[in-house]
Structure formats: C-alpha cells, structure tokens
Design an enzyme around this catalytic site. Structure first.
Site, PDB file in Angstrom:
ATOM      1  N   ASP A  41       0.868  -1.168   0.000  1.00 12.22           N
ATOM      2  CA  ASP A  41       0.000   0.000   0.000  1.00 12.22           C
ATOM      3  C   ASP A  41       0.907   1.220   0.000  1.00 12.22           C
ATOM      4  O   ASP A  41       1.963   1.237   0.664  1.00 12.22           O
ATOM      5  CB  ASP A  41      -0.903   0.008   1.232  1.00 12.22           C
ATOM      6  CG  ASP A  41      -1.803   1.233   1.244  1.00 12.22           C
ATOM      7  OD1 ASP A  41      -2.725   1.295   0.423  1.00 12.22           O
ATOM      8  OD2 ASP A  41      -1.552   2.136   2.066  1.00 12.22           O
ATOM      9  N   LEU A  42       0.523   2.253  -0.729  1.00 15.23           N
ATOM     10  CA  LEU A  42       1.421   3.389  -0.917  1.00 15.23           C
ATOM     11  C   LEU A  42       1.824   4.066   0.384  1.00 15.23           C
ATOM     12  O   LEU A  42       2.959   4.550   0.523  1.00 15.23           O
ATOM     13  CB  LEU A  42       0.768   4.423  -1.841  1.00 15.23           C
ATOM     14  CG  LEU A  42       0.742   4.061  -3.318  1.00 15.23           C
ATOM     15  CD1 LEU A  42      -0.065   5.086  -4.091  1.00 15.23           C
ATOM     16  CD2 LEU A  42       2.159   3.971  -3.883  1.00 15.23           C
ATOM     17  N   ARG A  71     -10.904  12.379   3.946  1.00 17.80           N
ATOM     18  CA  ARG A  71     -10.445  10.994   3.873  1.00 17.80           C
ATOM     19  C   ARG A  71     -11.595  10.012   4.067  1.00 17.80           C
ATOM     20  O   ARG A  71     -11.695   9.012   3.350  1.00 17.80           O
ATOM     21  CB  ARG A  71      -9.365  10.770   4.944  1.00 17.80           C
ATOM     22  CG  ARG A  71      -8.690   9.408   4.890  1.00 17.80           C
ATOM     23  CD  ARG A  71      -7.823   9.264   3.681  1.00 17.80           C
ATOM     24  NE  ARG A  71      -7.063   8.035   3.690  1.00 17.80           N
ATOM     25  CZ  ARG A  71      -6.649   7.408   2.594  1.00 17.80           C
ATOM     26  NH1 ARG A  71      -6.934   7.893   1.405  1.00 17.80           N
ATOM     27  NH2 ARG A  71      -5.949   6.303   2.669  1.00 17.80           N
ATOM     28  N   ASN A 149      -5.047   1.956  -4.602  1.00 18.94           N
ATOM     29  CA  ASN A 149      -6.309   2.492  -5.128  1.00 18.94           C
ATOM     30  C   ASN A 149      -6.090   3.742  -5.967  1.00 18.94           C
ATOM     31  O   ASN A 149      -7.016   4.187  -6.645  1.00 18.94           O
ATOM     32  CB  ASN A 149      -7.269   2.805  -3.975  1.00 18.94           C
ATOM     33  CG  ASN A 149      -7.911   1.565  -3.387  1.00 18.94           C
ATOM     34  OD1 ASN A 149      -7.984   0.520  -4.027  1.00 18.94           O
ATOM     35  ND2 ASN A 149      -8.377   1.675  -2.153  1.00 18.94           N
TER      36      ASN A 149
END
Length: 254
Positions: A41-42, A71, A149
C-alpha cells in the site's frame, strides 16, 4: 539466497534492520512458501500527512478537520461507487470527496485551490526508511510493486516525483479491475501483474482494513502500523505487525 544472506544484505542498507520489533500473529504452522515479491500500500512507503500540510496553506486552522472528513468521504465514495457499479477512478473520487468536505465546513475553494489539494496526494514525501529498504529488496531479487487504489496517473506522478519509479517491477493500480481494495479482484491484480502466486507475495498494508482484506484474499500479510493506531475489530488479521520497514524486512526473511 538464504535467510541469513538476505538479512545481511538488508541490514547493510543503512542499518535498516536495527532493532526489529515485529509482533503479532506468526505465519501458519507448517511454514510459509518462499517469498518472491512484495506488494505495498502506498502509505507504507509515503507519509500521507503531507496532504494535511498542503491543506493548512489553503484552510489555515481547519486543515486537520477538513482532511479527516475528506479521507472518510474518499473511502465511502470509492466503495459506494464500486458497490453500485458506478466506478470512477480514484482521482475523480478524491475530487468529489474534497468538494463534500469543503462544503460541509463552509469552505469555498477556487479551482486552483482544489487542483492544489488533489495534487498533494501525488506529491507525498517518502518515509525516511523507504529508499534504503526498496534498494535492499531489489538487490536480493524480490519483485516489488505498489498495489494501490490510486489512479494510474496519480500513481505515476507520485513515484516519479519521489524518484522511486525505477525501483518497482510494476505500478499496479486497482483501476485495472475497475474496483478498489478490499475487493478480491483488486488484490488479484498482484499475482497477475508479477507472475507470482499469492502465497509467495507479502502484502504490506498501512490501514488495518487493508490488512484484513489482504489476509482474506490469501496474501501473507504484514500490517505496517506507522502511526500506531488501534487494530480493527475484524475476523481477519495480518500475520504480523510492526512500525517500520525494518520490521517488514524481518517478516519477509523469516
């Protein structure tokens, strides 16, 4: 390469392994398949708090609350669109969520301010241990890829801006499956893109929800809990947790 050789190479990357603090559940009894790749995940590699700093310049004194609402709506809109079969990529959804969060707080953003805030997601700063860890894993032959994503354009801009694009074998955006994590179709992009079975790919999650999704999918999963948040109350959990890439390195080598 043996586990001992791997640890020696990784430890040589600026003392990366240091004092390992890997905790949590261990791999299943009976051993684990040889690890040949890592999907990230980034936010395990980039500090997401840079978005709040950008927001402070646009909305002084309101940045923390604005980014929190933003968010939450990012996730809600992404999952709502995926569930309703009304998919749009993450850059579009990020803009929609920002419009809601600003409106809910009575903020009127100019077109330039809106672009500036959305662009902040592609201008994040890597965590201090990111480059050394990626370099070490590359040297021992592991295949590496973000599995994010982010839209393809956002992902490319982020990695290029940080000068890290050449350290990955692929840039995997869930846009390829027109869905978002934690859909199994999103995680399945990893084995397909890297040509490695899921059992041989460690997934490094930043969020507890992502760790649960990856574990449900069948990845050996590590929750990199950078910000020391509470664990999710879900039936799935990562095989191990830690706070740094040194902890992840020890899990990969175990």
């Amino acid at each position: 390469m043996s586990r001992r050789q791997f640890l020696r190479v990784v430890a040589g990357a600026g003392g990366l392994l240091g004092a390992c603090r890997t905790t949590g559940a261990q791999p299943p009894v009976g051993g684990r398949a040889e690890i040949r790749a890592i999907c990230f995940d980034l936010f395990t590699l980039f500090d997401p708090r840079g978005v709040e700093r950008a927001a402070e310049a646009v909305a002084p004194g309101q940045a923390a609350e604005l980014c929190r609402d933003w968010r939450v709506r990012q996730f809600e809109y992404a999952w709502l669109r995926a569930t309703a079969d009304q998919y749009r990529d993450f850059e579009f959804v990020t803009g929609e969520a920002l419009d809601y969060a600003a409106g809910a707080r009575g903020l009127s953003l100019s077109a330039a301010e809106r672009r500036r805030l959305v662009a902040a997601y592609s201008e994040l700063t890597p965590w201090p241990d990111t480059r050394a860890a990626l370099d070490a894993w590359r040297r021992v032959g592991l295949r590496l890829a973000p599995l994010a994503n982010y839209s393809p354009a956002m992902l490319d801009r982020l990695l290029t801006h940080a000068g890290l694009a050449d350290l990955f074998d692929d840039q995997i955006s869930t846009d390829r499956a027109r869905t978002y994590k934690p859909s199994p179709r999103a995680y399945a992009l990893g084995p397909t893109a890297l040509g490695v079975p899921r059992e041989q790919i460690v997934f490094a999650a930043f969020g507890g929800w992502d760790a649960a999704g990856a574990a449900w999918y069948g990845f050996p999963t590590f929750w990199l809990n950078r910000l020391q948040v509470a664990p999710e109350a879900l039936s799935a959990a990562a095989h191990a947790t830690g706070a740094t890439l040194a902890d992840l390195a020890a899990f990969v080598a175990a």
